[in-house]
Design a protein around this motif. Sequence first.
Motif, PDB file in Angstrom:
ATOM      1  N   PRO A 141       0.866  -1.222   0.108  1.00  0.00           N
ATOM      2  CA  PRO A 141       0.053  -0.053  -0.068  1.00  0.00           C
ATOM      3  C   PRO A 141       0.748   1.261  -0.053  1.00  0.00           C
ATOM      4  N   ALA A 142       1.795   1.237   0.890  1.00  0.00           N
ATOM      5  CA  ALA A 142       2.596   2.551   0.957  1.00  0.00           C
ATOM      6  C   ALA A 142       3.362   2.656  -0.447  1.00  0.00           C
ATOM      7  N   LEU A 143       4.111   1.549  -0.839  1.00  0.00           N
ATOM      8  CA  LEU A 143       4.559   1.740  -2.273  1.00  0.00           C
ATOM      9  C   LEU A 143       3.835   2.394  -3.374  1.00  0.00           C
ATOM     10  N   LEU A 144       2.580   1.734  -3.514  1.00  0.00           N
ATOM     11  CA  LEU A 144       1.685   2.076  -4.764  1.00  0.00           C
ATOM     12  C   LEU A 144       1.220   3.554  -4.592  1.00  0.00           C
ATOM     13  N   GLU A 145       1.506   4.171  -3.235  1.00  0.00           N
ATOM     14  CA  GLU A 145       1.221   5.673  -3.308  1.00  0.00           C
ATOM     15  C   GLU A 145       2.428   6.543  -3.952  1.00  0.00           C
ATOM     16  N   LYS A 146       3.446   5.933  -4.129  1.00  0.00           N
ATOM     17  CA  LYS A 146       4.756   6.657  -4.722  1.00  0.00           C
ATOM     18  C   LYS A 146       4.831   6.056  -6.220  1.00  0.00           C
ATOM     19  N   VAL A 147       4.915   4.795  -6.432  1.00  0.00           N
ATOM     20  CA  VAL A 147       5.174   4.216  -7.745  1.00  0.00           C
ATOM     21  C   VAL A 147       3.893   3.342  -8.277  1.00  0.00           C
ATOM     22  N   ASN A 148       4.084   3.247  -9.583  1.00  0.00           N
ATOM     23  CA  ASN A 148       3.243   2.361 -10.555  1.00  0.00           C
ATOM     24  C   ASN A 148       3.638   0.808  -9.976  1.00  0.00           C
ATOM     25  N   LYS A 149       2.776  -0.117 -10.126  1.00  0.00           N
ATOM     26  CA  LYS A 149       2.922  -1.415  -9.569  1.00  0.00           C
ATOM     27  C   LYS A 149       3.953  -1.978 -10.524  1.00  0.00           C
ATOM     28  N   ARG A 150       3.790  -1.586 -11.803  1.00  0.00           N
ATOM     29  CA  ARG A 150       4.692  -2.171 -12.928  1.00  0.00           C
ATOM     30  C   ARG A 150       6.245  -1.921 -12.655  1.00  0.00           C
ATOM     31  N   ASP A 151       6.516  -0.684 -11.924  1.00  0.00           N
ATOM     32  CA  ASP A 151       7.953  -0.274 -11.340  1.00  0.00           C
ATOM     33  C   ASP A 151       8.418  -1.424 -10.428  1.00  0.00           C
ATOM     34  N   LEU A 152       7.586  -2.260  -9.824  1.00  0.00           N
ATOM     35  CA  LEU A 152       8.035  -3.148  -8.639  1.00  0.00           C
ATOM     36  C   LEU A 152       8.391  -4.530  -9.498  1.00  0.00           C
ATOM     37  N   TYR A 153       7.895  -4.526 -10.759  1.00  0.00           N
ATOM     38  CA  TYR A 153       8.379  -5.910 -11.486  1.00  0.00           C
ATOM     39  C   TYR A 153      10.058  -6.067 -11.765  1.00  0.00           C
ATOM     40  N   LEU A 154      10.335  -5.074 -11.848  1.00  0.00           N
ATOM     41  CA  LEU A 154      12.049  -4.916 -12.117  1.00  0.00           C
ATOM     42  C   LEU A 154      12.851  -5.578 -11.051  1.00  0.00           C
ATOM     43  N   HIS A 155      13.966  -5.980 -11.270  1.00  0.00           N
ATOM     44  CA  HIS A 155      14.888  -6.539 -10.216  1.00  0.00           C
ATOM     45  C   HIS A 155      15.730  -5.576  -9.666  1.00  0.00           C
ATOM     46  N   SER A 156      16.317  -5.803  -8.686  1.00  0.00           N
ATOM     47  CA  SER A 156      17.258  -5.015  -8.127  1.00  0.00           C
ATOM     48  C   SER A 156      18.620  -5.584  -8.502  1.00  0.00           C
ATOM     49  N   ALA A 157      19.905  -4.727  -8.330  1.00  0.00           N
ATOM     50  CA  ALA A 157      21.202  -5.243  -8.387  1.00  0.00           C
ATOM     51  C   ALA A 157      21.454  -6.171  -7.430  1.00  0.00           C
ATOM     52  N   ARG A 158      21.493  -5.659  -6.363  1.00  0.00           N
ATOM     53  CA  ARG A 158      21.818  -6.566  -4.988  1.00  0.00           C
ATOM     54  C   ARG A 158      20.614  -6.511  -4.086  1.00  0.00           C
ATOM     55  N   MET A 159      20.715  -7.486  -3.007  1.00  0.00           N
ATOM     56  CA  MET A 159      19.461  -7.545  -2.134  1.00  0.00           C
ATOM     57  C   MET A 159      19.565  -6.610  -1.144  1.00  0.00           C
TER      58      MET A 159
END
Length: 342
Positions: free
Chosen positions: A283-301
């Motif tokens: 919920p907090a993330l979707l206030e700031k970004v589109n859900k599609r932005d979360l599909y991407l992978h990070s470089a590190r954990m």
Amino acid sequence: MSEARIGFACLYRHSQRSLALKALEAIEKTFNPRTTTLRWLSSATEEAAREKLLQLIEHNLDAQLKLLAYVAQLPPTLRMLRLSSDLLPLYSHPKVASFYRDPVLQAHLQQRFGAIGDFARAAGIRLSFHPGQYCVLGSDKPDVVDNSVAEFEYHADMIRMMGYGQRFQDFKCNVHIAGRLGVEGVRATWPRLSTEARNTITFENEEKVYGVNDCLALADLAPVVLDIHHCWINEETYIPADDPRVDRIIESWRGVRPAMHYSQPPEHLQSLGFGPDVPLEMPALLEKVNKRDLYLHSARMWNHPTNEYALQFLDRFDIMFEAKDKNQATLEFYQRYLLHSH
């Protein structure tokens, strides 16, 4: 169950990122596969195309053996590797198939892949493949299904030549349930798969359409690979480690240690107020970004609460990390969370 492992996918990243780009590329090239395009092969003479393919095959199999040698010198917990799908360029394409059917080349491939399999077994490295997005076994288009079966059987051929696929889940070859027909389409296609393909195939939940419950609908055929990042996006909450579905996923592996996938959304979330110690709640993330932005992978954990969440599964699952920094991401995670727990 056997000792837990964490692994990385397909490519090697050198630890000295401060090296000049050309020096870095030269080092990494020896570990990583190369490929070509059908357009290039079609534009070349038959002899030039054949020579190019032979060079690529030799480079790729040398590179894969070198990557395995690197993994073999890591601690046992880190001996898990997804092999590249690009080892034999355009293998499943009808216009290139006759090249690969040559008996002399077949014998050579058998010897080279046999050596890779022997090395991995001797070093205790858990191997897998992940055919790409064009492997759509549940399509409603017959030609797409034909091509998808051919692509999966290309992986099954490599698995067979390495000496795997002889028993249930001695090797993992992972796909998503894809295509308009979904679960029923996969069931209709199932009898067309070879014994080695059926012994090694797994179905992974994805973030959009076919989630954990869809994969469990195929658990009588093949194991479920739980991707906790995809599940989080699909269901908008973290699947608890004690969720009853997790037990059903483990049961689908029929006594073989399950494998799961783990990734995190990109590091740029830190600039939006989600620091390394801030729980990533949907919920907090979707206030700031589109859900599609979360599909991407990070470089590190990079996010600590998410890592702590993933660690809850490690007593029962091996974990394949899907991170852009590949082996460096798993190594950093191991040193931070696991090195002193052994």
